[in-house]
Design a protein around this motif. Structure first.
Motif, PDB file in Angstrom:
ATOM      1  N   SER A 189      -0.623  10.466  10.703  1.00  0.00           N
ATOM      2  CA  SER A 189      -0.395   9.445   9.690  1.00  0.00           C
ATOM      3  C   SER A 189      -0.130   8.120  10.389  1.00  0.00           C
ATOM      4  CB  SER A 189       0.772   9.815   8.778  1.00  0.00           C
ATOM      5  OG  SER A 189       2.000   9.775   9.475  1.00  0.00           O
ATOM      6  N   TYR A 190      -0.417   7.022   9.673  1.00  0.00           N
ATOM      7  CA  TYR A 190      -0.307   5.688  10.248  1.00  0.00           C
ATOM      8  C   TYR A 190       0.360   4.767   9.223  1.00  0.00           C
ATOM      9  CZ  TYR A 190      -4.014   7.667  13.169  1.00  0.00           C
ATOM     10  OH  TYR A 190      -4.755   8.472  13.983  1.00  0.00           O
ATOM     11  N   LEU A 191       1.224   3.861   9.705  1.00  0.00           N
ATOM     12  CA  LEU A 191       1.872   2.893   8.837  1.00  0.00           C
ATOM     13  C   LEU A 191       1.131   1.565   8.905  1.00  0.00           C
ATOM     14  CD1 LEU A 191       5.723   3.388   9.304  1.00  0.00           C
ATOM     15  CD2 LEU A 191       4.385   3.696   7.205  1.00  0.00           C
ATOM     16  N   LEU A 192       0.754   1.058   7.738  1.00  0.00           N
ATOM     17  CA  LEU A 192       0.077  -0.228   7.639  1.00  0.00           C
ATOM     18  C   LEU A 192       0.904  -1.137   6.740  1.00  0.00           C
ATOM     19  CD1 LEU A 192      -2.480  -2.014   8.082  1.00  0.00           C
ATOM     20  CD2 LEU A 192      -3.398  -0.972   5.985  1.00  0.00           C
ATOM     21  N   ARG A 193       1.160  -2.355   7.199  1.00  0.00           N
ATOM     22  CA  ARG A 193       1.934  -3.289   6.389  1.00  0.00           C
ATOM     23  C   ARG A 193       1.052  -3.829   5.272  1.00  0.00           C
ATOM     24  NH1 ARG A 193       6.846  -5.461   7.024  1.00  0.00           N
ATOM     25  NH2 ARG A 193       7.328  -7.372   5.909  1.00  0.00           N
ATOM     26  N   SER A 194       1.229  -3.278   4.088  1.00  0.00           N
ATOM     27  CA  SER A 194       0.414  -3.642   2.935  1.00  0.00           C
ATOM     28  C   SER A 194       1.054  -3.030   1.698  1.00  0.00           C
ATOM     29  CB  SER A 194      -1.019  -3.117   3.102  1.00  0.00           C
ATOM     30  OG  SER A 194      -1.786  -3.318   1.938  1.00  0.00           O
ATOM     31  N   THR A 195       0.667  -3.536   0.532  1.00  0.00           N
ATOM     32  CA  THR A 195       1.059  -2.873  -0.709  1.00  0.00           C
ATOM     33  C   THR A 195      -0.036  -1.885  -1.092  1.00  0.00           C
ATOM     34  OG1 THR A 195      -0.050  -4.464  -2.172  1.00  0.00           O
ATOM     35  CG2 THR A 195       2.206  -4.979  -1.468  1.00  0.00           C
ATOM     36  N   ASP A 213       5.266   3.382   1.223  1.00  0.00           N
ATOM     37  CA  ASP A 213       6.403   3.691   2.095  1.00  0.00           C
ATOM     38  C   ASP A 213       7.169   2.390   2.338  1.00  0.00           C
ATOM     39  OD1 ASP A 213       8.176   4.491   4.057  1.00  0.00           O
ATOM     40  OD2 ASP A 213       6.734   5.809   5.050  1.00  0.00           O
ATOM     41  N   ASP A 214       8.091   2.056   1.409  1.00  0.00           N
ATOM     42  CA  ASP A 214       8.837   0.795   1.446  1.00  0.00           C
ATOM     43  C   ASP A 214       7.865  -0.388   1.454  1.00  0.00           C
ATOM     44  OD1 ASP A 214      11.273   2.099   1.354  1.00  0.00           O
ATOM     45  OD2 ASP A 214      11.368   2.307   3.525  1.00  0.00           O
ATOM     46  N   ASP A 215       7.933  -1.243   2.488  1.00  0.00           N
ATOM     47  CA  ASP A 215       7.052  -2.406   2.565  1.00  0.00           C
ATOM     48  C   ASP A 215       5.714  -2.082   3.216  1.00  0.00           C
ATOM     49  OD1 ASP A 215       8.971  -4.006   1.380  1.00  0.00           O
ATOM     50  OD2 ASP A 215       9.877  -4.546   3.320  1.00  0.00           O
ATOM     51  N   TYR A 216       5.450  -0.806   3.439  1.00  0.00           N
ATOM     52  CA  TYR A 216       4.237  -0.356   4.108  1.00  0.00           C
ATOM     53  C   TYR A 216       3.505   0.652   3.217  1.00  0.00           C
ATOM     54  CZ  TYR A 216       6.190  -2.320   8.431  1.00  0.00           C
ATOM     55  OH  TYR A 216       6.706  -3.157   9.380  1.00  0.00           O
ATOM     56  N   VAL A 217       2.336   1.044   3.684  1.00  0.00           N
ATOM     57  CA  VAL A 217       1.667   2.225   3.135  1.00  0.00           C
ATOM     58  C   VAL A 217       1.434   3.188   4.295  1.00  0.00           C
ATOM     59  CG1 VAL A 217       0.548   1.056   1.198  1.00  0.00           C
ATOM     60  CG2 VAL A 217      -0.633   1.159   3.398  1.00  0.00           C
ATOM     61  N   ARG A 218       1.586   4.460   4.018  1.00  0.00           N
ATOM     62  CA  ARG A 218       1.339   5.473   5.047  1.00  0.00           C
ATOM     63  C   ARG A 218      -0.015   6.120   4.765  1.00  0.00           C
ATOM     64  NH1 ARG A 218       4.011   7.819   9.048  1.00  0.00           N
ATOM     65  NH2 ARG A 218       5.970   6.787   8.460  1.00  0.00           N
ATOM     66  N   ILE A 219      -0.899   6.036   5.741  1.00  0.00           N
ATOM     67  CA  ILE A 219      -2.249   6.565   5.627  1.00  0.00           C
ATOM     68  C   ILE A 219      -2.303   7.927   6.308  1.00  0.00           C
ATOM     69  CG2 ILE A 219      -4.662   6.201   6.274  1.00  0.00           C
ATOM     70  CD1 ILE A 219      -4.128   3.193   6.180  1.00  0.00           C
ATOM     71  N   TRP A 220      -2.695   8.936   5.553  1.00  0.00           N
ATOM     72  CA  TRP A 220      -2.750  10.308   6.074  1.00  0.00           C
ATOM     73  C   TRP A 220      -4.199  10.696   6.376  1.00  0.00           C
ATOM     74  CZ3 TRP A 220       1.587  13.186   7.107  1.00  0.00           C
ATOM     75  CH2 TRP A 220       2.799  12.705   6.589  1.00  0.00           C
ATOM     76  N   THR A 221      -4.419  11.200   7.591  1.00  0.00           N
ATOM     77  CA  THR A 221      -5.756  11.647   7.998  1.00  0.00           C
ATOM     78  C   THR A 221      -5.665  13.081   8.503  1.00  0.00           C
ATOM     79  OG1 THR A 221      -5.467  10.834  10.247  1.00  0.00           O
ATOM     80  CG2 THR A 221      -6.443   9.312   8.648  1.00  0.00           C
ATOM     81  N   GLY A 222      -5.127  13.953   7.702  1.00  0.00           N
ATOM     82  CA  GLY A 222      -4.925  15.320   8.157  1.00  0.00           C
ATOM     83  C   GLY A 222      -3.563  15.451   8.801  1.00  0.00           C
ATOM     84  N   GLU A 223      -3.519  15.807  10.083  1.00  0.00           N
ATOM     85  CA  GLU A 223      -2.245  16.019  10.756  1.00  0.00           C
ATOM     86  C   GLU A 223      -1.579  14.708  11.170  1.00  0.00           C
ATOM     87  OE1 GLU A 223      -2.916  18.592  14.024  1.00  0.00           O
ATOM     88  OE2 GLU A 223      -3.414  20.343  12.802  1.00  0.00           O
ATOM     89  N   PHE A 276      -3.760  -1.796  18.967  1.00  0.00           N
ATOM     90  CA  PHE A 276      -4.171  -1.393  17.628  1.00  0.00           C
ATOM     91  C   PHE A 276      -4.970  -0.096  17.705  1.00  0.00           C
ATOM     92  CE2 PHE A 276      -3.427  -5.875  17.469  1.00  0.00           C
ATOM     93  CZ  PHE A 276      -2.899  -6.117  16.213  1.00  0.00           C
ATOM     94  N   VAL A 277      -4.912   0.678  16.646  1.00  0.00           N
ATOM     95  CA  VAL A 277      -5.679   1.908  16.555  1.00  0.00           C
ATOM     96  C   VAL A 277      -6.633   1.805  15.374  1.00  0.00           C
ATOM     97  CG1 VAL A 277      -3.903   3.056  15.156  1.00  0.00           C
ATOM     98  CG2 VAL A 277      -5.565   4.432  16.417  1.00  0.00           C
ATOM     99  N   ARG A 278      -7.842   2.291  15.548  1.00  0.00           N
ATOM    100  CA  ARG A 278      -8.867   2.249  14.499  1.00  0.00           C
ATOM    101  C   ARG A 278      -8.777   3.500  13.638  1.00  0.00           C
ATOM    102  NH1 ARG A 278     -13.949   4.576  14.401  1.00  0.00           N
ATOM    103  NH2 ARG A 278     -15.438   3.655  12.914  1.00  0.00           N
ATOM    104  N   VAL A 279      -8.742   3.304  12.332  1.00  0.00           N
ATOM    105  CA  VAL A 279      -8.698   4.423  11.386  1.00  0.00           C
ATOM    106  C   VAL A 279      -9.891   4.292  10.433  1.00  0.00           C
ATOM    107  CG1 VAL A 279      -7.385   5.600   9.590  1.00  0.00           C
ATOM    108  CG2 VAL A 279      -6.182   4.525  11.513  1.00  0.00           C
ATOM    109  N   PRO A 280     -10.933   5.100  10.616  1.00  0.00           N
ATOM    110  CA  PRO A 280     -12.072   5.028   9.710  1.00  0.00           C
ATOM    111  C   PRO A 280     -11.682   5.473   8.296  1.00  0.00           C
ATOM    112  CG  PRO A 280     -12.619   6.219  11.739  1.00  0.00           C
ATOM    113  CD  PRO A 280     -11.138   6.068  11.703  1.00  0.00           C
ATOM    114  N   TRP A 290      -5.311  10.782   2.037  1.00  0.00           N
ATOM    115  CA  TRP A 290      -4.566  10.123   0.970  1.00  0.00           C
ATOM    116  C   TRP A 290      -3.684   9.029   1.562  1.00  0.00           C
ATOM    117  CZ3 TRP A 290      -2.560  14.905   2.537  1.00  0.00           C
ATOM    118  CH2 TRP A 290      -1.202  14.957   2.832  1.00  0.00           C
ATOM    119  N   VAL A 291      -3.180   8.193   0.674  1.00  0.00           N
ATOM    120  CA  VAL A 291      -2.345   7.064   1.077  1.00  0.00           C
ATOM    121  C   VAL A 291      -1.107   7.059   0.178  1.00  0.00           C
ATOM    122  CG1 VAL A 291      -2.229   4.573   1.412  1.00  0.00           C
ATOM    123  CG2 VAL A 291      -4.427   5.763   1.656  1.00  0.00           C
ATOM    124  N   ALA A 292       0.057   6.819   0.778  1.00  0.00           N
ATOM    125  CA  ALA A 292       1.303   6.810   0.017  1.00  0.00           C
ATOM    126  C   ALA A 292       2.104   5.550   0.329  1.00  0.00           C
ATOM    127  CB  ALA A 292       2.143   8.044   0.350  1.00  0.00           C
TER     128      ALA A 292
END
Length: 264
Positions: A192-198, A180-190, A166-170, A176-178
């Motif tokens: 991005s991370y996929l989290l299974r959530s609405t 992405d199908d069954d996930y959300v993509r979390i952007w932290t500058g350059e 797992f990776v920690r994302v403060p 911003w967050v967008a």
């Protein structure tokens, strides 16, 4: 004619600074002597400008309003008016002291009352005594905060990184967050991370004072929005990094109401 009270505005949200600037622009006997968007910048502006009054946000990108107050030199004691969406326990602590608070969203009448109170305090206070009172207030507020229940909002997310762990994302790093199908993509500058959530579930875990939903598929950090701009038939949020995110029509209506709240 009364001398103008010199005011420093401190808030990490450009829109919040703009609202304060507009409200103060309609008042007599006040002058804005500077702006700051964080603790370090606020300290430098205070040392440079020596304001009479500081309109101070509590939560900022590089610390808190309390951190700013703790760094004030003993020979500088501006009247502090917190501009806050803080809970009732902290508000109660403010009301028992000489300093004042103004709750967001800001009402022009309430801001005027706070500035009148600060003006009276400036006229009859002793600077050294006020500094001692200021440090006592800081200590009282911090104690109140510790006594309060934990924040209902997340400060970090742990995101699965394939099979390696797992990776920690403060949350402080999220721009911003967008959806992405069954996930959300979390952007932290350059990155991005996929989290299974609405997106709605994630939104409930983020502080609405810090993040705002601008589209059914997008949530953005308020402090990185520099402009809401029309382009063709749509509206876009322009960000500090040059990105443009589309604003949904339904969300554009609520944004318009928020942004024009203090227009005359």
């Amino acid at each position: 004619m009364r001398a103008a009270v010199r005011i420093l505005l401190v808030d990490d949200e450009p829109l919040a600074l703009r609202r304060l600037e507009q409200l103060l622009g309609g008042m007599r006997d006040v002058a804005i002597c500077g702006f700051a968007t964080g603790c370090d910048e606020a300290i430098k502006a205070t040392l440079r400008e020596r304001p009479d009054v500081v309109l101070l946000d509590i939560r900022m990108r590089d610390g808190s309003g309390f951190d700013y107050l703790a760094q004030l030199p003993d020979d500088i004691a501006p009247a502090i008016i917190f501009v806050t969406a803080f809970d009732s326990h902290a508000v109660e602590a403010f009301t028992h002291n000489a300093l004042d608070y103004v709750l967001k969203p800001i009402e022009v009448g309430r801001l005027g009352v706070a500035l009148d109170r600060a003006r009276r305090a400036l006229q009859d206070r002793d600077a050294a005594k006020t500094t001692d009172e200021l440090h006592e207030i800081i200590a009282n507020l911090r104690e109140k905060i510790r006594e309060d229940a934990a924040s209902p909002f997340e400060s970090e997310f742990w995101i699965r990184k394939n099979v390696t762990g797992f990776v920690r994302v403060p949350v402080a790093d999220i721009r911003w967050v967008a959806a992405d199908d069954d996930y959300v993509r979390i952007w932290t500058g350059e990155k991005s991370y996929l989290l299974r959530s609405t997106l709605s579930d994630l939104q409930a875990k983020l502080d609405p004072d810090v993040f705002i939903r601008i589209h059914r598929s997008t949530i953005v950090r308020r402090s990185i929005v520099t402009e809401f701009k029309r382009d063709g038939d749509g509206m876009f949020a322009c960000l500090t990094g040059g990105e443009k995110l589309r604003v949904g029509r339904v969300y554009a209506k609520s944004l318009r109401a928020e942004l024009t709240r203090f227009e005359r």
